[in-house]
Design a protein around this motif. Structure first.
Motif, PDB file in Angstrom:
ATOM      1  N   HIS A   1       2.662   0.518  -2.313  1.00 40.70           N
ATOM      2  CA  HIS A   1       3.559   1.617  -1.970  1.00 40.70           C
ATOM      3  C   HIS A   1       2.963   2.971  -2.343  1.00 40.70           C
ATOM      4  O   HIS A   1       2.178   3.094  -3.280  1.00 40.70           O
ATOM      5  CB  HIS A   1       4.933   1.441  -2.620  1.00 40.70           C
TER       6      HIS A   1
ATOM      7  N   PRO B   1       7.478  -2.664  -0.417  1.00 40.70           N
ATOM      8  CA  PRO B   1       7.143  -2.183   0.925  1.00 40.70           C
ATOM      9  C   PRO B   1       6.558  -3.287   1.797  1.00 40.70           C
ATOM     10  O   PRO B   1       5.840  -4.165   1.310  1.00 40.70           O
ATOM     11  CB  PRO B   1       6.117  -1.075   0.649  1.00 40.70           C
TER      12      PRO B   1
ATOM     13  N   LYS C   1       8.637   1.704  -1.928  1.00 40.20           N
ATOM     14  CA  LYS C   1       9.330   0.746  -2.784  1.00 40.20           C
ATOM     15  C   LYS C   1      10.758   1.233  -3.027  1.00 40.20           C
ATOM     16  O   LYS C   1      10.975   2.407  -3.321  1.00 40.20           O
ATOM     17  CB  LYS C   1       8.624   0.603  -4.136  1.00 40.20           C
TER      18      LYS C   1
END
Length: 238
Positions: A15, A10, A50
């Motif tokens: 994340h 991310p 993610k």
């Protein structure tokens, strides 16, 4: 089974949700990442999510006369009438469980995980969300289908918690797909909805067996809605 995984982390650091994107037969996770980049001109990324692109194990594939190929499971033939190879499917189920369990150990609950895929990868995503773990946030399948005798249908018919919501479904299919006819995808979607699945089937005009920019953008928007950023309090608990 240890999988090779291409991960897009991310943009915001830690994340709070995960998307697992399964490639089609004969492909790899890294190639799928490059395909997405080619179509979008960038990664499919989010500030808090993610993305995991696993690569299927190399194994004999019956439709290729037993040649080795990166496939999630073996098929007797590429047709909706063929019997599922449930022994082969059972082997990859363990690997999928490991992928999801790894995210849960990082603090990501099933309801913050979406699975999806292209072609065979989409079929695996359907198995994942409606046979292995119905607590997931959602599933997307592009140019995919389920065999008519699929264990997925049996699973949904025999649910132990029939009153609970199933993962939302997004299916896409090219109107000119010659490898996997759109009628197979439509039939699979219709059967799933009869068994309680809610979602949307989108027929992509003038599209072959391929991903398109417009469907990736649609998937991206849908993921953003299904997996929004958490509040600071909830984020700190992860």
């Amino acid at each position: 089974m240890q999988l090779v995984k291409k991960t897009i982390n991310p943009t915001g650091g830690k994340h709070s949700a995960t998307v697992i994107f399964f490639h089609g037969s004969g492909d790899t996770g890294s190639n799928l990442v490059e395909w997405v980049r080619f179509l979008l001109g960038r990664d499919l990324d989010f500030p808090h999510i993610k993305l995991i692109y696993p690569t299927a194990p190399l194994q004999p594939y019956t439709p290729l006369n037993g040649e080795l190929s990166n496939v999630w499971f073996d098929r007797r033939s590429i047709t909706i009438d063929a019997k599922e190879n449930r022994k082969s499917l059972a082997s990859i189920y363990e690997t999928v469980h490991e992928l999801i369990n790894e995210e849960e150990k990082l603090g990501i609950p099933p309801e913050r995980i979406i699975v999806g895929g292209f072609s065979m990868g989409g079929a695996l995503a359907l198995h994942t969300a409606y046979h292995l773990n119905t607590d997931l946030a959602g599933v997307f399948a592009c140019s995919s289908f389920l065999n008519r005798d699929s264990i997925v249908y049996d699973s949904l018919k025999n649910r132990t918690k029939p009153g609970t919501d199933l993962p939302e479904l997004k299916m896409f299919h090219g109107s000119r797909d010659l490898m996997v006819p759109s009628s197979w995808g439509q039939e699979s979607y219709d059967e799933l909805t009869k068994l309680g699945v809610k979602g949307q089937f989108s027929l992509l005009q003038n599209t072959l067996h391929e991903l398109k920019k417009r469907e990736l953008l649609d998937i991206q928007e849908w993921i953003s809605v299904k997996l929004p950023p958490l509040t600071n309090d909830l984020q700190n608990k992860l």
